[in-house]
Design a protein around this motif. Sequence first.
Motif, PDB file in Angstrom:
ATOM      1  N   VAL A 180      32.733  48.492  42.788  1.00  0.00           N
ATOM      2  CA  VAL A 180      31.592  47.642  43.165  1.00  0.00           C
ATOM      3  C   VAL A 180      31.299  46.641  42.052  1.00  0.00           C
ATOM      4  O   VAL A 180      31.108  45.445  42.303  1.00  0.00           O
ATOM      5  CB  VAL A 180      30.344  48.497  43.490  1.00  0.00           C
ATOM      6  N   ALA A 181      31.290  47.113  40.808  1.00  0.00           N
ATOM      7  CA  ALA A 181      31.026  46.216  39.671  1.00  0.00           C
ATOM      8  C   ALA A 181      32.105  45.144  39.567  1.00  0.00           C
ATOM      9  O   ALA A 181      31.794  43.973  39.311  1.00  0.00           O
ATOM     10  CB  ALA A 181      30.948  47.022  38.375  1.00  0.00           C
ATOM     11  N   LEU A 185      31.410  41.199  39.876  1.00  0.00           N
ATOM     12  CA  LEU A 185      31.852  40.327  38.779  1.00  0.00           C
ATOM     13  C   LEU A 185      32.806  39.254  39.299  1.00  0.00           C
ATOM     14  O   LEU A 185      32.696  38.075  38.945  1.00  0.00           O
ATOM     15  CB  LEU A 185      32.522  41.156  37.685  1.00  0.00           C
ATOM     16  N   GLY A 186      33.729  39.647  40.182  1.00  0.00           N
ATOM     17  CA  GLY A 186      34.672  38.695  40.762  1.00  0.00           C
ATOM     18  C   GLY A 186      33.966  37.601  41.553  1.00  0.00           C
ATOM     19  O   GLY A 186      34.318  36.422  41.457  1.00  0.00           O
ATOM     20  N   VAL A 187      32.950  37.987  42.320  1.00  0.00           N
ATOM     21  CA  VAL A 187      32.180  37.007  43.098  1.00  0.00           C
ATOM     22  C   VAL A 187      31.432  36.058  42.167  1.00  0.00           C
ATOM     23  O   VAL A 187      31.424  34.842  42.383  1.00  0.00           O
ATOM     24  CB  VAL A 187      31.210  37.713  44.070  1.00  0.00           C
ATOM     25  N   VAL A 189      32.192  35.254  39.042  1.00  0.00           N
ATOM     26  CA  VAL A 189      33.166  34.382  38.381  1.00  0.00           C
ATOM     27  C   VAL A 189      33.678  33.316  39.354  1.00  0.00           C
ATOM     28  O   VAL A 189      33.805  32.150  39.003  1.00  0.00           O
ATOM     29  CB  VAL A 189      34.347  35.215  37.799  1.00  0.00           C
ATOM     30  N   TYR A 190      33.917  33.715  40.585  1.00  0.00           N
ATOM     31  CA  TYR A 190      34.403  32.776  41.599  1.00  0.00           C
ATOM     32  C   TYR A 190      33.389  31.680  41.887  1.00  0.00           C
ATOM     33  O   TYR A 190      33.752  30.514  42.036  1.00  0.00           O
ATOM     34  CB  TYR A 190      34.743  33.531  42.898  1.00  0.00           C
ATOM     35  N   ARG A 191      32.116  32.040  41.919  1.00  0.00           N
ATOM     36  CA  ARG A 191      31.067  31.050  42.221  1.00  0.00           C
ATOM     37  C   ARG A 191      30.754  30.160  41.028  1.00  0.00           C
ATOM     38  O   ARG A 191      30.180  29.085  41.189  1.00  0.00           O
ATOM     39  CB  ARG A 191      29.795  31.751  42.674  1.00  0.00           C
ATOM     40  N   ALA A 192      31.107  30.598  39.831  1.00  0.00           N
ATOM     41  CA  ALA A 192      30.783  29.828  38.616  1.00  0.00           C
ATOM     42  C   ALA A 192      31.704  28.667  38.409  1.00  0.00           C
ATOM     43  O   ALA A 192      32.530  28.224  38.992  1.00  0.00           O
ATOM     44  CB  ALA A 192      30.863  30.723  37.401  1.00  0.00           C
TER      45      ALA A 192
END
Length: 192
Positions: A180-181, A185-187, A189-192
Amino acid sequence: MKIFSPLYARAMLWARHRHAPWYLGGLSFAESSFFPIPPDVMLAPMSLANPRRAMWFALLTTLTSVAGGLFGYLIGAYAFDAIEPWLRESRYWGAYEQAVAWFGEWGFWAVFVAGFSPIPYKVFTIAAGALSMALLPFTLASLVGRGARFFLVAGLMAWGGARMEAVLHRYIDRLGWATVAAVVLGVLVYRA
């Protein structure tokens, strides 16, 4: 907080159900042509719960997945115009365009890679039909790619057997929360 332990216990109970192979076959067929959940989520616990039948589960998964791939091929060949508007609006459109590009470059190998990897195989089955790929190479690439993937998963689970089941049961909550973490974190980083 122990959320994942009860889910794991329930999944292992379902994996031992007498109708589980039927569900595995149905899921494998559907995933290859239109359904988003890969059969590995059933194949792995079933092979772990019953290691002696793991190779049978892998064969069943492979054959029903290839049959579903042939259905996806038919969708692409005969119904692509009907599904194209939906496909364009879905998250699969980019993968479809990638599949078309790969077919132009690699043909047979594109199906093989899609069959083995976590790339959405269903997109490649539909693209193969829409592009009129020869049926025999499509079927052979699907058999080899899907078979390699599913026999690898089943073999690893059977090899781990009861020891792996016990270890997973002990650490499943930590693994679940770590997953879950990682997704969060992936989401981010992807949105940043």
